[in-house]
Scaffold this motif. Structure first.
Motif, mmCIF file in Angstrom:
data_model
loop_
_atom_site.group_PDB
_atom_site.id
_atom_site.type_symbol
_atom_site.label_atom_id
_atom_site.label_comp_id
_atom_site.label_asym_id
_atom_site.label_seq_id
_atom_site.Cartn_x
_atom_site.Cartn_y
_atom_site.Cartn_z
ATOM 1 N N ASP A 63 0.862 -1.313 -0.033
ATOM 2 C CA ASP A 63 -0.011 -0.179 0.031
ATOM 3 C C ASP A 63 0.884 1.252 0.108
ATOM 4 O OD1 ASP A 63 -2.281 -1.553 0.018
ATOM 5 O OD2 ASP A 63 -2.650 -1.207 2.094
ATOM 6 N N SER A 132 -6.149 -5.686 0.126
ATOM 7 C CA SER A 132 -4.731 -5.500 -0.581
ATOM 8 C C SER A 132 -3.880 -6.349 0.030
ATOM 9 C CB SER A 132 -4.640 -4.085 -0.227
ATOM 10 O OG SER A 132 -4.186 -3.919 1.166
ATOM 11 N N GLN A 135 -4.307 -9.377 -2.306
ATOM 12 C CA GLN A 135 -3.809 -9.295 -3.557
ATOM 13 C C GLN A 135 -2.143 -9.512 -3.539
ATOM 14 O OE1 GLN A 135 -5.562 -9.246 -6.231
ATOM 15 N NE2 GLN A 135 -3.601 -9.348 -7.418
#
Length: 346
Positions: A63, A132, A135
């Motif tokens: 991120d 996230s 992923q």
């Protein structure tokens, strides 16, 4: 509600299950030489590589920020190619009271499947589910797979080891909710990544029969309940709730007003099931096919809405439809809040 989360992903790869498991189990420290943009280093702090109880430190980029997590090897099953890591310190503990990574490498006729399970408890309800991070795990798996398929027996040697992580305190908190999300990626080597399947279980307070009635026969009333997300649902052909009928959803997603023309594909009143198939609209700009399946399951307290999104992307670069999954969850919560107000209908 909303504190406890569980995300699951099946990633189809070309490498063997045993080779992949060996990387995660005993050669974890070499992943930074294979997935260089994501993993900056994996260091052994206590114990030995691959031993239960040993503590390792991951330095990674997630991120948009360099991060650190200190993890303990919780369990190893060599026969079934599975391993579990439990987070004990680091950046993840700023948002989560607990966080576990469970990985199983499953042999297939062609290649193997890496089954990732992320289980966590958030510190408060406003923290989003960790899509996230899910992923991130998928992309790292693909990097390892690409390396293994180059023909090299192992990732290049990593001389860096033993660097320590800074300990971060763990905050405490209570409350419960379970979210299950499963992603199915790829059906064969030629179309890997094209086919997707997302599943979510949403625990709500209203009864299964009332919720099924809304989605089945009173779909057009949803815009009066979830006004910021659904702007209208119109009948174009047939009758409300009848198989074969065609309806048009006008909704707001990803900052834009959108439209989806859908056919009612199947209805099972006994089991509170309904399936919608998209035939026209904005989704067709990215997907060759798209289906929404819902089952409303009675529980001792309230019920569970089991959402399934199945789709085929037009090309591999299109991301999995996590935002649509989130829209479905948010609309369901709006309907639940309305039903719990005691009103007979929207």
């Amino acid at each position: 509600m909303g504190r406890f989360g569980k995300l699951e992903t099946d990633v189809h790869i070309k490498a063997s299950a045993s080779k992949f498991h060996e990387i995660l189990h005993k050669r974890t420290h070499r992943i930074s030489n294979v997935s260089t943009d994501k993993v900056h280093g994996v260091d052994l702090l206590e114990g030995e590589w691959g031993e239960v109880g040993s503590i390792i430190c991951w330095r990674y980029f997630h991120d948009g920020k360099a991060r650190v997590t200190k993890e303990r090897i919780e369990a190893v099953d060599k026969q079934n190619n599975s391993i579990t890591f439990t987070v004990i310190e680091g950046d993840l503990t700023e948002k989560y009271k607990s966080f576990k990574f469970n990985i199983q490498c499953i042999p297939k006729e062609k290649g193997s499947v890496i089954h990732w399970v992320l289980e966590y408890e958030k510190l408060h309800d406003e923290i989003p589910d960790s899509h996230s991070m899910l992923q991130f795990c998928v992309e790292m798996s693909k990097d390892i797979d690409a390396h293994l398929m180059e023909g090299s027996e192992e990732p290049y040697h990593n001389d860096i080891s033993g660097q320590k992580c800074e300990a971060l305190s763990i905050n405490k908190s209570k409350k419960r909710h379970v979210w299950h999300c499963l992603i199915f990626l790829g059906l064969n080597q030629n179309t890997m990544g094209r086919f997707g399947k997302l599943e979510t279980d949403v625990h709500i307070r209203a009864s299964a029969s009332k919720l099924h009635e809304i989605y089945h026969e009173r779909t057009h009333h949803i815009s009066n309940v979830s006004t910021d997300k659904v702007h209208g649902v119109d009948l174009l052909e047939g009758k409300w709730g009848e198989v074969g009928s065609i309806i048009c959803w006008r909704y707001f997603q990803d900052g834009k007003a959108r439209i989806a023309k859908e056919k009612i594909e199947a209805v099972d009143k006994e089991n509170n099931l309904i399936t919608f198939t998209v035939i026209e609209g904005d989704l067709m700009e990215k997907y060759k096919s798209f289906k929404f399946k819902m089952q409303f399951i009675p529980k001792e307290k309230g019920s569970v809405i089991h959402w399934v999104l199945e789709y085929e992307k037009l090309h591999d670069d299109i991301p999995d439809s996590h935002t649509m999954l989130q829209l479905c969850v948010d609309v369901a919560k709006d309907i639940d809040a309305h039903l719990m107000e005691g009103s007979e209908e929207p």
